[in-house]
Design an enzyme around this catalytic site. Structure first.
Site, PDB file in Angstrom:
ATOM      1  N   ASP A 190       0.844  -1.206   0.000  1.00 40.93           N
ATOM      2  CA  ASP A 190       0.000   0.000   0.000  1.00 40.93           C
ATOM      3  C   ASP A 190       0.868   1.239   0.000  1.00 40.93           C
ATOM      4  OD1 ASP A 190      -2.389   1.789   0.848  1.00 40.93           O
ATOM      5  OD2 ASP A 190      -3.268  -0.204   0.716  1.00 40.93           O
ATOM      6  N   HIS A 227      -3.868   5.434   3.909  1.00 42.78           N
ATOM      7  CA  HIS A 227      -4.606   4.262   3.465  1.00 42.78           C
ATOM      8  C   HIS A 227      -4.043   2.948   4.021  1.00 42.78           C
ATOM      9  CE1 HIS A 227      -6.209   1.521   0.196  1.00 42.78           C
ATOM     10  NE2 HIS A 227      -7.262   2.323   0.343  1.00 42.78           N
ATOM     11  N   SER A 414     -11.339  -1.338  -0.452  1.00 40.65           N
ATOM     12  CA  SER A 414     -10.064  -1.252   0.253  1.00 40.65           C
ATOM     13  C   SER A 414     -10.150  -1.821   1.660  1.00 40.65           C
ATOM     14  CB  SER A 414      -9.602   0.199   0.335  1.00 40.65           C
ATOM     15  OG  SER A 414      -9.168   0.668  -0.910  1.00 40.65           O
TER      16      SER A 414
END
Length: 604
Positions: A190, A227, A414
């Site tokens: 990520d 994220h 996600s």
């Protein structure tokens, strides 16, 4: 030593001596309730009791049984056992009697054999004891629901809080009684991982982190990179530490793999796919091409080769387990099968559902999808770790948790993806010998059918249910880990390809029937289907008008990809993948169909 044997046992003398040499008694096996148990050679209970395990089961806490001095006897009416020699107590319970016997560790085994010979006795089996365990519920404050501070981790245990539907969760709590992911590494591929976060640090493997953007061993996120830290918390935030929430695999090990914080080449991606393939069992990928419904994107030749290498040689030949987000472009009319990473047969594509058990409004459909998992899109978001302080999703203002180290506003496919990655870690702790395809098959077999009123479900020729919005259904951690413990690995993968080049079939314009071509696969080339890939080459002025379908020999028709009106480009050269024929036989006629339902553009 002189051994005196009962005359009836003389025929067993050689066997008794042999078993004694091996360190076992003559009672190496026992059948109770129709199931065979095997005695553990070097294990005794606290009071010297013999220990048995179900044949074929892992020899762990959940399967351990202790031999007692009691026998469960089923008798005819009126049969009395209280005065039988060696019986200390006979507790009559209807047609059953619990008999307590005098003697040594094998009293129940010998006694059961004797009792079977008495008149009026239908059956006599030793009673095995088992340890029952308190149901594990983590003490993390953000796990359990509190009406005074709504939010919390409904995706792990949905009791109907905040307007959700009870039971729409990953059913992970029962799995935690036996498995928490210990010993299994999850790579978070990520934009970074905050390894110092107090709820991630206990699980962080800082010796194996890597930053593919800055080419160093520090995966720490840069400014604006929230994220990966949120994804990591969904997968494996530390559980039961009285802090924040918990991940699906609360004792798994996290490896930060910073890749998408900056533009990367396919060589960078390939390096990430094979990075530490020997020890990183699961790689969670909550990224993909832009979700605008235009064009198609996927791994290049290096990336494809790296994925194949990782699933072939990773984990000593068992294969890296890749989990991929299906995509968030549903509102743009996108289809997950135009995402070549999520449509790889070496990865598991994960769609998202909301807290009422229906497709999240953004979650892309696609016949490449294997399973779905909870995320936002309903009344609640996902609670997980956030960048420490006010630099993440939670800036410390109103509408979120008081502690800015956590957020309840995470979501998208996600969030669904690392949830499945965490469940894969639980499965691999339950059975470390699972291959990457075994993980996929178990998730297919245990997926829960949801949204029965929403339509779109098919039952394929092998009896498995699939839906282009949900794959095989809602992931179920308890069912998956239970099946994993007794799983026999699939045979080695085989592939068969068939082609029909230069067909030049005209695609009827504005016609629901479209053009079709049939491929015939003989019995000699028949395989049990897992993944089907279909490479198409079309010349068309408006490729987004085209819908693609594949029908198997069983008569099951699957939509490979829907029309995408945003895709105004010309021509198509692409490979679709579908999981929805899983378990069927490939022998027979397969029909590939292309439909152009919109009037105005033509092609072949």
């Amino acid at each position: 030593m002189v051994r005196v044997l009962n005359p009836m046992m003389r025929s067993s003398f050689l066997i008794i001596c042999l078993l004694t040499v091996l360190g076992l008694s003559s009672h190496a096996q026992v059948v109770v309730g129709g199931r065979e148990y095997t005695r553990a050679a070097n294990e005794l209970g606290k009071k010297g009791e013999w220990v048995f395990y179900p044949k074929g089961a892992p020899q762990g806490e959940g399967d351990r049984r202790w031999l007692t001095k009691q026998v469960l006897v089923e008798t005819d009416a009126g049969a009395a056992l209280a005065n039988v020699a060696g019986v200390v107590k006979a507790d009559v319970r209807g047609k059953y009697t619990v008999v307590t016997l005098a003697g040594g560790a094998d009293a129940a085994l010998n006694g059961a054999a004797r009792l079977r010979k008495f008149a009026g006795v239908k059956s006599a089996e030793p009673l095995l004891a088992r340890q029952q365990y308190r149901r594990f519920v983590p003490n993390d404050p953000l796990f359990s629901y509190n009406p005074a501070n709504p939010g919390y981790q409904w995706h792990l245990r949905n009791t109907g809080q905040n307007g959700g539907t009870a039971g729409i969760d990953a059913n992970v709590v029962p799995a935690w009684d036996s498995w928490k992911g210990a010993g299994v590494r999850i790579g978070i591929v990520d934009d970074g991982l905050e390894v110092t976060h107090p709820d991630l640090a206990p699980n962080a493997d800082t010796a194996n982190d890597y930053d593919f953007n800055d080419l160093d061993n520090d995966p720490s996120p840069g400014a604006g990179d929230f994220h990966g830290t949120a994804c990591a918390g969904v997968a494996a935030a530390r559980g039961n530490n009285s802090l924040g929430g918990t991940g699906a695999a609360p004792e798994a090990t996290l490896v930060g793999m910073r890749l998408i914080a900056a533009p990367t080449t396919e060589a960078d991606e390939a390096d990430a796919f094979t990075y530490r393939k020997d020890i990183i069992a699961v790689k969670s990928n909550s990224w993909g091409p832009y979700d605008g419904g235009y064009g198609a994107g996927g791994p290049g030749v290096l990336g494809q080769a790296a994925l194949l290498d990782a699933v072939t040689t990773g984990r000593g030949g068992l294969g890296t387990v890749f989990v991929w987000a299906a995509g968030n472009g549903n509102q743009s009319g996108d289809d997950s099968n135009y995402d070549g990473w999520a449509a790889s047969p070496y990865a598991m594509a994960v769609a998202a559902i909301n807290d009422t058990g229906v497709q999240s409004y953004y979650s892309e459909p696609g016949s490449n999808i294997l399973v779905c998992a909870p995320s936002n899109g309903g009344g609640q978001g996902i609670t997980t770790t956030d960048r420490a302080g006010s630099t993440g999703y939670n800036s410390g203002g109103g509408g979120d948790y008081a502690s800015a180290d956590f957020t309840r506003s995470f979501g998208g496919t996600s969030a669904a993806t690392p949830l499945v990655a965490g469940i894969a870690a639980l499965m691999l702790q339950a059975n470390p010998a699972l291959g990457y395809r075994d993980v996929q098959e178990i998730l297919v077999r245990t997926g829960r059918q949801i949204d029965s009123n929403g339509g779109g479900w098919i039952t394929n020729g092998a009896g498995f249910h699939f839906n282009v919005k949900y794959g095989a259904g809602l992931v179920d951690a308890a069912a998956a880990t239970t099946l994993a413990t007794t799983w026999t690995n699939l045979a080695a993968v085989q592939t068969f390809s068939i082609s029909a080049p230069a067909l030049a079939l005209e695609i009827p314009d504005g016609n629901a029937t479209g053009a079709a071509h049939t491929f015939s696969i003989s019995q000699a080339n028949s395989l049990r289907v897992e993944h089907v890939t279909v490479h198409v080459n079309a010349t068309h002025q408006y490729r987004g008008n085209l819908e693609w379908y594949l029908t198997s020999p069983s008569g099951v028709r699957v939509r490979l990809a829907r029309a995408r009106l945003n895709d105004t480009g010309a021509d198509l050269d692409w490979t679709f993948m579908t999981t929805h024929f899983w378990g069927e036989r490939s022998q027979g006629n397969w029909s590939l169909q292309v439909v152009d339902p919109t009037v105005g553009d033509v092609g072949t």
